[in-house]
Write an enzyme that holds these catalytic residues in place. Structure first.
Site, PDB file in Angstrom:
ATOM      1  N   LYS A 136      -3.858   1.123   4.415  1.00  0.00           N
ATOM      2  CA  LYS A 136      -4.281   1.581   3.292  1.00  0.00           C
ATOM      3  C   LYS A 136      -4.163   3.290   3.091  1.00  0.00           C
ATOM      4  CE  LYS A 136      -8.134   1.096  -0.267  1.00  0.00           C
ATOM      5  NZ  LYS A 136      -9.172   0.465  -0.347  1.00  0.00           N
ATOM      6  N   LYS A 142      -0.705  -0.936   1.468  1.00  0.00           N
ATOM      7  CA  LYS A 142      -0.852  -0.412   0.102  1.00  0.00           C
ATOM      8  C   LYS A 142      -0.820   0.912   0.172  1.00  0.00           C
ATOM      9  CE  LYS A 142      -4.926  -0.792  -3.078  1.00  0.00           C
ATOM     10  NZ  LYS A 142      -6.490  -0.800  -3.205  1.00  0.00           N
TER      11      LYS A 142
END
Length: 320
Positions: free
Chosen positions: A192, A245
């Site tokens: 992330k 992500k």
């Protein structure tokens, strides 16, 4: 004479039959914002077409998800009460827990994923417990474990820790197993990045940090090898699924992670990606259906087994 591969100038059915990359509704996960309260359905200005639902109104959108047979839904909670320790996050009657119970009662076959993080529930908007301005990793793990167990108790099929604390997967796996939730899967946000593409989400979830930023615990957008290290660590700790992500700006990272690990890999096409496509379509600059489908195909082509997308319901209907 040089022999060249022949391009298929045939029907759409034939082109579909021989396509290298395919999409199916079962690949898609739809993120849903759940706001504490009753009789609430409200627009999210920065994400046209997306809404916040109170738990009692949730079946309206879940029915569409179930009808289109998408892979699952991912719940983000917006509580009325926030404090320094995110106590609403592990409340067995919290907004996410209410939503999970309603979902499993009304649509038992629909896979429900609970986001496990603290930023929506803390008064300061950070993803961990703060002491004198510093995020404390280990005390945060204890809270995250409580959140995961509470969601599993409510009926979540999968918990998805998005906090980026070191050791979160191992701590949550141990806590789930201790409470006899061995079958609850962990979908870890192992990769992330500290991205500028999260802006609309933070407005939608009310989770913008009150001070500073999250660069100390989210990943540097310039790094790829770090992604491989983080995903390997989380798999070793017990992650069943890995998330990369954002989506489109990190297709190279997605491909590298997919090639390096042996568990399913999800790509989260985040709020900023969605907002840009919506804005371009609203201005007549691009065809919304075509760019959303092309983007999804590119994510699948890069290696995603699962695509988390605000377009998930539309994509499922367009494919049908």
């Amino acid at each position: 004479m040089i022999k060249r591969p022949r391009r298929l100038r045939k029907s759409q059915a034939i082109r579909d039959m021989v396509s290298e990359t395919r999409l199916s509704p079962s690949m898609f996960v739809y993120p849903v914002f759940i706001r504490e309260g009753k009789n609430i359905i409200e627009d999210i200005p920065s994400m046209p077409g997306q809404k916040r639902y109170s738990p009692d109104k949730l079946p309206l959108i879940l029915e569409r998800a179930a009808k289109n047979k998408i892979g699952g839904v991912l719940f983000f909670g917006i509580p009325e009460h926030k404090d320094e320790t995110a106590s609403s996050a592990w409340d067995d009657n919290g907004v996410i827990q209410q939503a999970i119970r309603i979902s499993k009662k009304e649509f038992p076959d629909l896979t429900v994923i609970g986001d496990v993080c603290l930023c929506e529930y803390t008064s300061h908007g950070h993803c961990g417990i703060i002491n004198h301005g510093i995020i404390e990793n280990d005390p945060t793990l204890e809270i995250l474990s409580r959140v995961a167990v509470s969601q599993a108790r409510a009926g979540a099929d999968i918990v998805a820790p998005s906090d980026m604390m070191d050791g979160h997967t191992a701590a949550i796996r141990e806590a789930l197993d201790a409470e006899k939730f061995q079958d609850t899967l962990i979908m870890s946000y192992a990769v992330k990045y500290a991205s500028a593409f999260y802006g609309p989400f933070r407005e939608a979830a009310g989770s913008a940090p009150a001070f500073g930023d999250r660069k100390t615990y989210q990943m540097d957008p310039r790094n790829v090898r770090e992604a491989l290290k983080e995903s390997a660590l989380d798999i070793e700790e017990g992650a069943d699924i890995i998330i990369v992500k954002p989506g489109l700006p990190y297709l190279d990272v997605l491909r590298a992670v997919k090639e390096s690990c042996n568990v399913p890999v999800a790509s989260y096409s985040v709020s900023g990606e969605y907002a840009m496509m919506k804005a371009a379509a609203a201005n007549g600059w691009l065809n919304e259906k075509n760019i959303a489908l092309e983007s999804a195909y590119s994510i699948a082509r890069a290696g995603a087994d699962i695509i988390i997308s605000y377009y998930a319901l539309d994509l499922a209907e367009w494919l049908a």
